[in-house]
Design a protein around this motif. Structure first.
Motif, mmCIF file in Angstrom:
data_model
loop_
_atom_site.group_PDB
_atom_site.id
_atom_site.type_symbol
_atom_site.label_atom_id
_atom_site.label_comp_id
_atom_site.label_asym_id
_atom_site.label_seq_id
_atom_site.Cartn_x
_atom_site.Cartn_y
_atom_site.Cartn_z
ATOM 1 N N ALA A 1 0.804 -1.219 0.000
ATOM 2 C CA ALA A 1 0.000 0.000 0.000
ATOM 3 C C ALA A 1 0.840 1.274 0.000
ATOM 4 C CB ALA A 1 -0.943 0.008 1.196
ATOM 5 N N ALA A 2 2.035 1.242 0.584
ATOM 6 C CA ALA A 2 2.818 2.463 0.725
ATOM 7 C C ALA A 2 4.209 2.425 0.099
ATOM 8 C CB ALA A 2 2.957 2.807 2.207
ATOM 9 N N TYR A 3 4.716 1.219 -0.244
ATOM 10 C CA TYR A 3 6.114 1.109 -0.671
ATOM 11 C C TYR A 3 6.303 0.233 -1.897
ATOM 12 C CZ TYR A 3 7.251 3.154 3.809
ATOM 13 O OH TYR A 3 7.329 3.999 4.878
ATOM 14 N N SER B 1 19.729 -9.574 -4.407
ATOM 15 C CA SER B 1 20.238 -10.939 -4.328
ATOM 16 C C SER B 1 21.033 -11.203 -3.054
ATOM 17 C CB SER B 1 21.092 -11.259 -5.557
ATOM 18 O OG SER B 1 22.148 -10.326 -5.682
ATOM 19 N N ASP B 2 21.511 -10.154 -2.371
ATOM 20 C CA ASP B 2 22.228 -10.365 -1.109
ATOM 21 C C ASP B 2 21.288 -10.504 0.082
ATOM 22 O OD1 ASP B 2 21.350 -7.775 -0.678
ATOM 23 O OD2 ASP B 2 23.356 -6.909 -0.438
ATOM 24 N N GLY B 3 19.959 -10.493 -0.184
ATOM 25 C CA GLY B 3 18.970 -10.698 0.863
ATOM 26 C C GLY B 3 18.440 -9.421 1.489
ATOM 27 N N THR B 4 19.028 -8.280 1.166
ATOM 28 C CA THR B 4 18.543 -7.017 1.719
ATOM 29 C C THR B 4 17.383 -6.494 0.886
ATOM 30 O OG1 THR B 4 20.134 -5.751 0.415
ATOM 31 C CG2 THR B 4 20.806 -6.390 2.647
ATOM 32 N N THR B 5 16.569 -5.641 1.498
ATOM 33 C CA THR B 5 15.424 -5.052 0.813
ATOM 34 C C THR B 5 15.474 -3.544 0.968
ATOM 35 O OG1 THR B 5 14.061 -6.994 1.220
ATOM 36 C CG2 THR B 5 12.895 -4.963 0.694
ATOM 37 N N GLN B 6 15.251 -2.839 -0.119
ATOM 38 C CA GLN B 6 15.164 -1.388 -0.063
ATOM 39 C C GLN B 6 13.723 -0.994 -0.305
ATOM 40 O OE1 GLN B 6 18.141 0.815 -2.094
ATOM 41 N NE2 GLN B 6 17.117 2.756 -1.780
ATOM 42 N N GLN B 7 13.180 -0.166 0.591
ATOM 43 C CA GLN B 7 11.805 0.292 0.464
ATOM 44 C C GLN B 7 11.805 1.731 -0.039
ATOM 45 O OE1 GLN B 7 10.263 -0.426 4.478
ATOM 46 N NE2 GLN B 7 8.962 -1.987 3.552
ATOM 47 N N LEU B 8 11.053 1.966 -1.110
ATOM 48 C CA LEU B 8 10.920 3.307 -1.668
ATOM 49 C C LEU B 8 9.464 3.735 -1.531
ATOM 50 C CD1 LEU B 8 12.964 2.640 -4.934
ATOM 51 C CD2 LEU B 8 13.791 3.685 -2.840
ATOM 52 N N PRO B 9 9.193 4.854 -0.847
ATOM 53 C CA PRO B 9 7.807 5.293 -0.671
ATOM 54 C C PRO B 9 7.137 5.570 -2.018
ATOM 55 C CG PRO B 9 9.312 6.580 0.702
ATOM 56 C CD PRO B 9 10.145 5.750 -0.215
ATOM 57 N N LEU B 10 5.969 4.983 -2.234
ATOM 58 C CA LEU B 10 5.246 5.186 -3.490
ATOM 59 C C LEU B 10 4.884 6.650 -3.693
ATOM 60 C CD1 LEU B 10 2.847 2.101 -3.561
ATOM 61 C CD2 LEU B 10 4.964 2.444 -4.849
ATOM 62 N N GLY C 1 13.830 7.234 5.886
ATOM 63 C CA GLY C 1 12.454 7.189 5.414
ATOM 64 C C GLY C 1 11.716 5.910 5.774
ATOM 65 N N THR C 2 12.431 4.917 6.319
ATOM 66 C CA THR C 2 11.788 3.663 6.699
ATOM 67 C C THR C 2 10.930 3.901 7.944
ATOM 68 O OG1 THR C 2 13.681 2.413 5.858
ATOM 69 C CG2 THR C 2 12.182 1.251 7.355
ATOM 70 N N PRO C 3 9.672 3.447 7.929
ATOM 71 C CA PRO C 3 8.820 3.659 9.102
ATOM 72 C C PRO C 3 9.252 2.785 10.281
ATOM 73 C CG PRO C 3 7.659 2.362 7.455
ATOM 74 C CD PRO C 3 8.955 2.784 6.839
ATOM 75 N N ILE C 4 9.193 3.369 11.484
ATOM 76 C CA ILE C 4 9.508 2.662 12.718
ATOM 77 C C ILE C 4 8.267 2.738 13.599
ATOM 78 C CG2 ILE C 4 10.979 2.586 14.773
ATOM 79 C CD1 ILE C 4 13.063 4.206 13.133
ATOM 80 N N THR C 5 7.797 1.579 14.073
ATOM 81 C CA THR C 5 6.614 1.550 14.927
ATOM 82 C C THR C 5 6.916 0.705 16.153
ATOM 83 O OG1 THR C 5 5.226 1.648 12.942
ATOM 84 C CG2 THR C 5 4.126 1.084 14.997
ATOM 85 N N LEU C 6 6.531 1.227 17.321
ATOM 86 C CA LEU C 6 6.680 0.515 18.584
ATOM 87 C C LEU C 6 5.293 0.108 19.054
ATOM 88 C CD1 LEU C 6 8.623 -0.287 20.969
ATOM 89 C CD2 LEU C 6 7.936 1.879 22.023
ATOM 90 N N TYR C 7 5.118 -1.200 19.313
ATOM 91 C CA TYR C 7 3.840 -1.744 19.766
ATOM 92 C C TYR C 7 4.002 -2.280 21.183
ATOM 93 C CZ TYR C 7 2.778 -2.026 14.740
ATOM 94 O OH TYR C 7 2.581 -1.743 13.417
#
Length: 156
Positions: free
Chosen positions: A50-52, A58-67, A107-113
């Protein structure tokens, strides 16, 4: 017969698109604040939520880019000429002296629950050491979610 023709046409279109992407070395994504270039050979998958836009490498990392910040994507023979490809930070979460330290892509969202699943705090990663003070919160177990990475912490 019509259904078979449509299926074959869709299959051909998909294969020709994949073949076109294979002819290029880089995927460039233009954003409001600049450009990011990925080597096509290093991209494992690209997914959207919905947002990214999530680019798994290939190294297993993921980059999130805000839509909301994306303006254009295209394949090219060469990467950016004036800007080197963005480095992908490994997401790290640690608790020290009542402060949660987060290392993640800006820019990565951080949420504490709390343990009941209620959102206690939210913020956005600023880079190498984004800090979230939890020392004033009640003692107990909390969940920290940074992008797609989740970690349980014990606030004492």
């Amino acid at each position: 017969m019509k259904r078979l023709r449509k299926t074959l046409l869709a299959l051909f279109a998909g294969l020709s698109t994949a073949a076109m992407a294979d002819d290029y070395a880089y995927l460039t994504v233009e954003q409001q604040d600049g450009q990011t270039s990925f080597s096509v050979s290093e991209i494992s998958t690209i997914t959207f939520d919905a947002a990214y836009m999530n680019v798994k490498l290939s190294d297993g990392t993921t980059q999130q880019l805000p839509l909301s910040a994306l303006s254009k994507m295209y394949f090219s023979d060469n990467g950016l000429s004036a800007i080197s490809p963005a480095s992908v930070r490994e997401t790290q979460i640690r608790l020290q002296n009542g402060v949660v330290h987060v290392t993640a892509q800006p820019g990565t969202p951080i949420t504490l629950y709390n343990i009941g699943g209620q959102v206690v705090q939210q913020m956005t990663a600023q880079g190498d050491d984004t800090q979230m003070n939890v020392g004033t919160l009640r003692q107990g177990v909390y969940i920290v979610k940074v992008g797609t990475t989740t970690k349980k912490i014990m606030n004492r």
